[in-house]
Write an enzyme that holds these catalytic residues in place. Structure first.
Site, mmCIF file in Angstrom:
data_model
loop_
_atom_site.group_PDB
_atom_site.id
_atom_site.type_symbol
_atom_site.label_atom_id
_atom_site.label_comp_id
_atom_site.label_asym_id
_atom_site.label_seq_id
_atom_site.Cartn_x
_atom_site.Cartn_y
_atom_site.Cartn_z
ATOM 1 N N GLU A 75 0.812 -1.218 0.000
ATOM 2 C CA GLU A 75 0.000 0.000 0.000
ATOM 3 C C GLU A 75 0.849 1.273 0.000
ATOM 4 O O GLU A 75 0.361 2.341 0.374
ATOM 5 C CB GLU A 75 -0.934 0.005 1.222
ATOM 6 N N HIS A 94 -3.039 2.870 8.429
ATOM 7 C CA HIS A 94 -4.160 2.228 7.736
ATOM 8 C C HIS A 94 -4.529 0.965 8.501
ATOM 9 O O HIS A 94 -3.662 0.134 8.785
ATOM 10 C CB HIS A 94 -3.751 1.890 6.301
ATOM 11 N N HIS A 96 -7.783 -2.194 9.290
ATOM 12 C CA HIS A 96 -8.977 -2.892 8.819
ATOM 13 C C HIS A 96 -9.931 -3.033 9.998
ATOM 14 O O HIS A 96 -10.385 -4.126 10.324
ATOM 15 C CB HIS A 96 -8.611 -4.262 8.252
ATOM 16 N N TYR A 121 -15.088 14.727 19.402
ATOM 17 C CA TYR A 121 -13.689 14.317 19.266
ATOM 18 C C TYR A 121 -13.292 13.921 17.849
ATOM 19 O O TYR A 121 -12.183 14.218 17.403
ATOM 20 C CB TYR A 121 -13.391 13.214 20.280
ATOM 21 N N HIS A 161 -13.089 -1.860 3.182
ATOM 22 C CA HIS A 161 -11.658 -2.133 3.327
ATOM 23 C C HIS A 161 -11.122 -1.604 4.654
ATOM 24 O O HIS A 161 -10.780 -2.386 5.533
ATOM 25 C CB HIS A 161 -10.922 -1.512 2.128
#
Length: 216
Positions: A75, A94, A96, A121, A161
């Protein structure tokens, strides 16, 4: 301990914390941080957040060349798209994470404002989160989609994703992505219940008081 050694340790410690609390699983997720010479430290491809080794993190130079450590995550285009469009970005995470992914599957989610304004927040730490369409994992088109935002968003959600968040450093990026997941969890828990959301004037007060990037 050198600054780079400290950041290596911090990446691994925070990644393990995210893994241990179920915010990503198996060998999913990736994390990177900018180095003082303009390069990057990156989690290697196919590795678990629960078992990262500081000495084996991928080292990428300022030209994007892999110079040491294990092979970087597939990625990379996603990470570099944030660094190239947001000069203030010092780290990218990143995950999941389950509730964020679940919320991305809901039919009426706002693509330009992924998270409902349930608490202050997420607004303070993330601004507006852009929901991007589904891409095959590793598809360079994900990076192009982020570049198309021209640096106006600190966070995006990849549909079906996972979330991606840029921060000024590793700790800030991790804190912000945790807030994204927590807000998505609240959204799922209250889905269909018509919860009280923050009013427009309350959001404006937060944006103004905390100097939040709030692109339409």
């Amino acid at each position: 301990m050198s600054e780079e050694a400290r950041v290596r340790e911090q990446i691994c410690d925070l990644a393990k914390s995210l893994f241990d609390r179920g915010l990503t699983h198996g060998s999913t997720g990736n994390i990177s941080a900018r180095t003082s010479d303009g390069g990057l430290l990156v989690s290697p491809t196919g590795t678990s957040f629960g078992r990262l080794d500081p000495s084996r993190l991928s080292r990428v130079d300022s030209e994007g060349r892999h110079v040491s450590g294990d092979k970087p995550t597939k990625e990379m285009p996603l990470h570099t798209s944030f660094y190239d469009t947001r000069s203030q970005a010092g780290a990218v995470v990143h995950l999941h994470s389950c509730h964020a992914v679940a919320w991305s599957m809901m039919p009426d989610v706002n693509e330009d404002d992924f998270l409902p304004p349930l608490t202050p927040y997420a607004i303070m730490q993330l601004g507006r989160v852009k929901l991007l369409p589904f891409f095959r994992p590793g598809d360079p088109a994900m990076g192009e989609a982020v570049r198309g935002l021209a640096g106006k968003r600190t966070a995006v959600m990849l549909a079906n994703h996972g979330p991606v968040v840029a921060g000024k450093d590793v700790e800030a990026a991790c804190n912000a992505i945790e807030e994204l997941e927590a807000t998505a969890r609240l959204a799922m828990l209250t889905c269909g219940c018509r919860p009280r959301q923050l009013k427009a004037e309350e959001i404006l007060d937060l944006v103004t008081t905390f100097n939040v990037e709030w692109e339409a």
